[in-house]
Scaffold this active site. Structure first.
Site, PDB file in Angstrom:
ATOM      1  N   TYR A  61       0.820  -1.202   0.000  1.00  0.00           N
ATOM      2  CA  TYR A  61       0.000   0.000   0.000  1.00  0.00           C
ATOM      3  C   TYR A  61       0.857   1.256   0.000  1.00  0.00           C
ATOM      4  O   TYR A  61       1.992   1.256   0.442  1.00  0.00           O
ATOM      5  CB  TYR A  61      -1.006   0.007   1.147  1.00  0.00           C
ATOM      6  CG  TYR A  61      -0.475   0.248   2.552  1.00  0.00           C
ATOM      7  CD1 TYR A  61      -0.436   1.546   3.074  1.00  0.00           C
ATOM      8  CD2 TYR A  61      -0.071  -0.794   3.366  1.00  0.00           C
ATOM      9  CE1 TYR A  61       0.002   1.775   4.373  1.00  0.00           C
ATOM     10  CE2 TYR A  61       0.358  -0.582   4.667  1.00  0.00           C
ATOM     11  CZ  TYR A  61       0.398   0.714   5.164  1.00  0.00           C
ATOM     12  OH  TYR A  61       0.828   0.941   6.459  1.00  0.00           O
ATOM     13  N   CYS A  62       0.258   2.317  -0.553  1.00  0.00           N
ATOM     14  CA  CYS A  62       0.880   3.639  -0.568  1.00  0.00           C
ATOM     15  C   CYS A  62      -0.227   4.649  -0.265  1.00  0.00           C
ATOM     16  O   CYS A  62      -1.227   4.287   0.354  1.00  0.00           O
ATOM     17  CB  CYS A  62       1.562   3.903  -1.917  1.00  0.00           C
ATOM     18  SG  CYS A  62       0.438   3.910  -3.324  1.00  0.00           S
ATOM     19  N   GLU A  63      -0.085   5.865  -0.699  1.00  0.00           N
ATOM     20  CA  GLU A  63      -1.098   6.881  -0.376  1.00  0.00           C
ATOM     21  C   GLU A  63      -2.356   6.757  -1.231  1.00  0.00           C
ATOM     22  O   GLU A  63      -3.468   6.826  -0.728  1.00  0.00           O
ATOM     23  CB  GLU A  63      -0.506   8.285  -0.513  1.00  0.00           C
ATOM     24  CG  GLU A  63      -1.412   9.392  -0.023  1.00  0.00           C
ATOM     25  CD  GLU A  63      -1.802   9.266   1.453  1.00  0.00           C
ATOM     26  OE1 GLU A  63      -2.935   9.671   1.787  1.00  0.00           O
ATOM     27  OE2 GLU A  63      -1.006   8.761   2.268  1.00  0.00           O
TER      28      GLU A  63
END
Length: 97
Positions: A61-63
């Protein structure tokens, strides 16, 4: 590429499913808000590839879910076939609360 939504990931966590969560954002982003897991910034991914297992599902996951897609594409090129992208990243996670 496999995708998972925030509600589905919450369900995995609640059910005790065996998977690894990997946050590929930068440190300052993680300090602001995170949902746990191993922190491997995208800039360090190539050098820390041995920390990512190939024998269970790994959710990246990232932003917003864009960098994690790129990271998954790179890892798939290195022989990984067990990767899942958190659709919409932390933005979607917060909106689903």
């Amino acid at each position: 590429m496999k995708q998972i939504t925030s509600p589905e990931l919450k369900q995995w966590t609640a059910s005790g499913k065996d998977f690894l969560l990997v946050d590929i954002r930068e440190g300052w982003e993680r300090e602001s808000y995170n949902i746990g897991g191993v922190h491997i910034p995208m800039s360090e991914l190539a050098g820390r590839i041995d920390e990512i297992p190939k024998d269970k599902e790994v959710v990246l996951y990232c932003e917003k879910g864009i960098r994690s897609v790129i990271a998954i594409q790179r890892l798939e090129g290195a022989g990984f076939h067990n990767l899942v992208n958190l659709t919409g990243g932390m933005k979607a996670w917060k909106e689903a609360l």
